[in-house]
Motif scaffolding. Structure first.
Motif, PDB file in Angstrom:
ATOM      1  N   GLY A 184       0.825  -1.210   0.000  1.00 16.06           N
ATOM      2  CA  GLY A 184       0.000   0.000   0.000  1.00 16.06           C
ATOM      3  C   GLY A 184       0.857   1.256   0.000  1.00 16.06           C
ATOM      4  O   GLY A 184       0.593   2.205  -0.736  1.00 16.06           O
ATOM      5  N   PHE A 185       1.924   1.254   0.820  1.00 14.22           N
ATOM      6  CA  PHE A 185       2.847   2.393   0.843  1.00 14.22           C
ATOM      7  C   PHE A 185       3.465   2.612  -0.538  1.00 14.22           C
ATOM      8  O   PHE A 185       3.554   3.730  -1.027  1.00 14.22           O
ATOM      9  N   ALA A 186       3.898   1.527  -1.162  1.00  9.25           N
ATOM     10  CA  ALA A 186       4.527   1.649  -2.484  1.00  9.25           C
ATOM     11  C   ALA A 186       3.528   2.197  -3.496  1.00  9.25           C
ATOM     12  O   ALA A 186       3.883   3.025  -4.348  1.00  9.25           O
ATOM     13  N   ALA A 187       2.285   1.758  -3.394  1.00 12.20           N
ATOM     14  CA  ALA A 187       1.263   2.259  -4.318  1.00 12.20           C
ATOM     15  C   ALA A 187       1.065   3.758  -4.121  1.00 12.20           C
ATOM     16  O   ALA A 187       0.941   4.514  -5.089  1.00 12.20           O
ATOM     17  N   ILE A 188       1.077   4.189  -2.862  1.00 14.78           N
ATOM     18  CA  ILE A 188       0.941   5.625  -2.566  1.00 14.78           C
ATOM     19  C   ILE A 188       2.115   6.398  -3.155  1.00 14.78           C
ATOM     20  O   ILE A 188       1.944   7.439  -3.779  1.00 14.78           O
ATOM     21  N   ARG A 189       3.311   5.862  -2.977  1.00 19.60           N
ATOM     22  CA  ARG A 189       4.507   6.528  -3.485  1.00 19.60           C
ATOM     23  C   ARG A 189       4.437   6.676  -5.011  1.00 19.60           C
ATOM     24  O   ARG A 189       4.793   7.695  -5.571  1.00 19.60           O
ATOM     25  N   ASP A 190       3.931   5.636  -5.661  1.00 20.29           N
ATOM     26  CA  ASP A 190       3.928   5.655  -7.120  1.00 20.29           C
ATOM     27  C   ASP A 190       2.804   6.519  -7.687  1.00 20.29           C
ATOM     28  O   ASP A 190       3.017   7.266  -8.644  1.00 20.29           O
ATOM     29  N   ASP A 191       1.609   6.399  -7.141  1.00 16.52           N
ATOM     30  CA  ASP A 191       0.480   7.112  -7.727  1.00 16.52           C
ATOM     31  C   ASP A 191      -0.713   7.047  -6.780  1.00 16.52           C
ATOM     32  O   ASP A 191      -1.375   6.015  -6.661  1.00 16.52           O
ATOM     33  N   GLU A 192      -0.979   8.163  -6.111  1.00 18.40           N
ATOM     34  CA  GLU A 192      -2.033   8.126  -5.091  1.00 18.40           C
ATOM     35  C   GLU A 192      -3.432   7.933  -5.655  1.00 18.40           C
ATOM     36  O   GLU A 192      -4.253   7.254  -5.054  1.00 18.40           O
ATOM     37  N   LEU A 193      -3.696   8.539  -6.803  1.00 14.31           N
ATOM     38  CA  LEU A 193      -5.037   8.382  -7.373  1.00 14.31           C
ATOM     39  C   LEU A 193      -5.282   6.932  -7.760  1.00 14.31           C
ATOM     40  O   LEU A 193      -6.343   6.368  -7.500  1.00 14.31           O
ATOM     41  N   ALA A 194      -4.278   6.338  -8.388  1.00 12.97           N
ATOM     42  CA  ALA A 194      -4.416   4.935  -8.780  1.00 12.97           C
ATOM     43  C   ALA A 194      -4.498   4.045  -7.545  1.00 12.97           C
ATOM     44  O   ALA A 194      -5.196   3.035  -7.539  1.00 12.97           O
ATOM     45  N   ALA A 195      -3.780   4.422  -6.477  1.00 11.69           N
ATOM     46  CA  ALA A 195      -3.834   3.638  -5.244  1.00 11.69           C
ATOM     47  C   ALA A 195      -5.248   3.653  -4.677  1.00 11.69           C
ATOM     48  O   ALA A 195      -5.803   2.608  -4.334  1.00 11.69           O
ATOM     49  N   GLU A 196      -5.843   4.835  -4.598  1.00 10.24           N
ATOM     50  CA  GLU A 196      -7.229   4.933  -4.115  1.00 10.24           C
ATOM     51  C   GLU A 196      -8.164   4.091  -4.986  1.00 10.24           C
ATOM     52  O   GLU A 196      -9.000   3.356  -4.478  1.00 10.24           O
ATOM     53  N   ALA A 197      -7.980   4.225  -6.304  1.00 12.78           N
ATOM     54  CA  ALA A 197      -8.853   3.475  -7.208  1.00 12.78           C
ATOM     55  C   ALA A 197      -8.664   1.973  -7.043  1.00 12.78           C
ATOM     56  O   ALA A 197      -9.547   1.190  -7.361  1.00 12.78           O
ATOM     57  N   SER A 198      -7.505   1.575  -6.530  1.00 12.15           N
ATOM     58  CA  SER A 198      -7.255   0.154  -6.304  1.00 12.15           C
ATOM     59  C   SER A 198      -7.617  -0.257  -4.880  1.00 12.15           C
ATOM     60  O   SER A 198      -7.200  -1.313  -4.416  1.00 12.15           O
TER      61      SER A 198
END
Ligand SMILES: Nc1ncnc2c1ncn2[C@@H]1O[C@H](COP(=O)(O)OP(=O)(O)OP(=O)(O)O)[C@@H](O)[C@H]1O
Ligand SMILES: [Mg+2]
Lengths: 324, 242
Positions: A184-198
């Motif tokens: 989850g942290f890595a997803a936030i680092r890479d792209d927060e909008l995509a992280a939320e959508a995931s």
């Protein structure tokens, strides 16, 4: 390796470090080694927020000093065993992290970093104006000769405590990397909008990271008053803490715990050697030069340079600075 | 309940003084296949962003699966079963292709608390479906733009949604690839997934859609059977005739 065996290996390494330090039969090794270990805790702890989620915290000194001042205050109120005091400092700094996170995590990139810097300035101003902990004049803390229960020289005791904290912070960092949380942290680092959508609850995870990171920074600062015996705001809130703590993970590599560990051992040791052989005045120069060297020659840090980290290869230094 | 899955009423969104969406009403039944078309800049992606919680709409309501979504964070909507792909792929660049899919599996499928699935075999299955079989350990930076679109679609599918919104998942794909993705979406729909497809490739939209909705300049100007909608003079003038 699973979590618990890894923890045992860490303990074994720590025991070996302590024994090796004893074998030198040189008090200075413990004195200098303490600082190196303190930076290991700070760098690995900072990296939980800065490296894993990509939110660069410039306010390290604020968290660190808060832990130290917590010790000064507690020492005056109710003297407690140092490990308990460290825990208290960690809780207070963790709470600061949570509060700071709540107020600032809607900011991205450089704006977040500037806000953390401002937080440290506010904290320093607060301490300057709080006479109970010494105000601008500073506070003296009496360092006992030997540690209760352990019966060893107090500096060795501080060294031992910091070594234990190193084991804890590394074990926690590794646990995060290998868990859903780390993903989850890595997803936030890479792209927060995509992280939320995931499905990643980004705000909650970021708050957790700031609180945990702040907690370790505070715990690293808690024994400081006993180490220096005199604490005043300019030294507790020194810019050097922030600079070193950011530089060490960058030099070692931010993607996983060995990066900040290696960076901290390398830089802090260099600085300690330079303090003895040249002067402590060159410490910031050292970190500056090494950092510039790495930015040019190995932007992914030591770990990335040796290709030890698959993730580090993916994208060099994807920290949030400069991204909005 | 096989009634209405998505019900949008009076949805409005502005960027500064610019009205991007102007009171959109739309109802989508469970299991339906809806095509959403419109000229560039007509507000299709903005509409998707408002539905998925990526953007906040100023006015109007969205009901999904019987409950209002107002104010709900995007990750909550995804967990409720509303998944979308981004028009411009937004892969997690430091994670491998497989890890990209692991995020929604861990944070949506497992978070729903209806038991865990085997992450690795599920990833392999999803990649196979979109035509990226065997690419699990690669990094997204090494994928072509077209492959990134496929990954984007796979990541949305990984959340096991009730409603899947595919925002131009087929742009740039070859004739054969368009057919493959079409077959995939039809197959998903067969299994009960409601799908809204946003697409400029008319051949695909016409083949896929049971219903066609047309947006022009932030307004819905047509909604009905595809064959009738494209013969609608207003649509021809505003959209196809340009
Ligand atoms: N974040 C934003 N800020 C300001 N304006 C925006 C923003 N996002 C979209 N717009 C504007 O809103 C309008 C609708 O954009 P949108 O992306 O929804 O169109 P679209 O129908 O998806 O177009 P396309 O077919 O090109 O994808 C455009 O004029 C666009 O410039
Ligand atoms: Mg669009």
């Amino acid at each position: 390796m699973r979590g618990f065996p890894f923890f045992l290996v860490c303990l074994a390494v720590a025991a070996a470090v302590f024994l090796a330090a004893r074998l030198t039969n040189n008090g200075y090794v413990f004195f200098a080694g303490y600082v190196v270990l303190q930076y290991v805790v700070m760098a690995v702890g900072w990296n939980i927020l800065g490296g894993y989620t990509g939110y660069v915290n410039f306010g390290t000194a604020g968290f660190f000093a808060l832990g130290a001042y917590c010790t000064v205050a507690l020492e005056k109120l109710v003297p407690l065993p140092l490990p308990v005091v460290m825990l208290a400092g960690g809780v207070v700094s963790g709470a600061l992290g949570l509060g700071m996170g709540y107020l600032t995590l809607r900011l991205r990139g450089a704006f977040f970093s500037i806000a953390t810097l401002a937080m440290a300035v506010v904290a320093q101003t607060f301490m300057v104006n709080w006479p109970f902990v010494g105000g601008s004049a500073g506070a003296f803390v009496i360092r006992p000769e030997t540690a209760e229960y352990f019966g060893i020289d107090y500096i060795r005791y501080l060294f031992l405590l910091m070594l234990g904290l190193c084991v804890i912070v590394i074990a926690v960092a590794r646990l995060i990397e290998r868990s859903r949380l780390g993903d989850g942290f890595a997803a936030i680092r890479d792209d927060e909008l995509a992280a939320e959508a995931s499905g990643v609850p980004t705000l909650r995870l970021k708050l957790f990271a700031t609180a945990l990171s702040g907690m370790f920074l505070g715990m690293a600062g808690a024994p400081l008053p006993f180490y220096v015996t005199y604490l005043d705001p300019p030294s507790a809130f020194s810019l050097a803490y922030a600079v070193n703590t950011i530089a060490m993970p960058l030099i070692g590599g931010t993607a996983s715990w060995p990066g900040p560990l290696i960076g901290a051992v390398l830089i802090a040791t260099l600085q300690q050697v330079a303090t003895v052989t040249i002067s402590s005045a060159v410490n910031l120069l050292i970190v500056g030069l090494v950092l510039v060297g790495f930015v040019i020659a190995a932007p992914r840090g030591i770990i990335g340079w040796f290709g030890l980290d698959r993730r580090a290869r993916a994208h060099p230094r994807r920290l949030a600075v400069g991204r909005t | 309940m096989s009634g209405t899955l998505l019900e949008v009423t009076g949805l409005a969104k502005r960027f500064g003084g610019f009205v991007a969406l102007d009171g959109i009403d739309l109802a989508v039944g469970a299991g339906e296949r809806v095509g959403l078309i419109g000229p560039n800049g007509s507000g299709k992606s903005t509409f998707v962003n408002c539905l998925s919680g990526t953007l906040r709409n100023e006015a109007g309501q969205v009901r999904f699966d019987g409950r209002p979504l107002d104010g709900l964070a995007a990750h909550r909507r995804t967990r409720l079963g509303l998944a979308r792909s981004f028009q411009l792929p937004r892969p997690f660049l430091s994670l491998t292709v497989g890890e990209n899919l692991r995020i929604p599996i861990e944070y949506v499928v497992h978070a729903r608390g209806r038991g865990r699935i085997d992450v690795e075999s599920r990833c392999a299955e999803l990649l196979e479906m979109v035509g990226l079989a065997g690419r699990t350990d690669e990094l997204p930076a090494g994928l072509t733009q077209v492959e990134m679109r496929k990954l984007e679609l796979a990541r949305a599918m990984a959340a096991e949604p009730k409603l899947l919104i595919a925002d131009e998942a087929m742009a740039g794909l070859s004739h054969q690839e368009v057919d493959d993705i079409l077959a995939l979406l039809l197959q998903l729909n067969d299994r009960g997934v409601t799908i809204i497809m946003i697409e400029h490739i008319m051949r695909a939209v016409m083949h896929f859609s049971q219903r066609l909705v047309v947006l022009v300049a932030g307004r819905k100007i047509a909604d009905g059977l595809p064959d009738e909608v494209i013969r609608n003079p207003e649509v021809e003038r505003a959209y196809l005739g340009e």
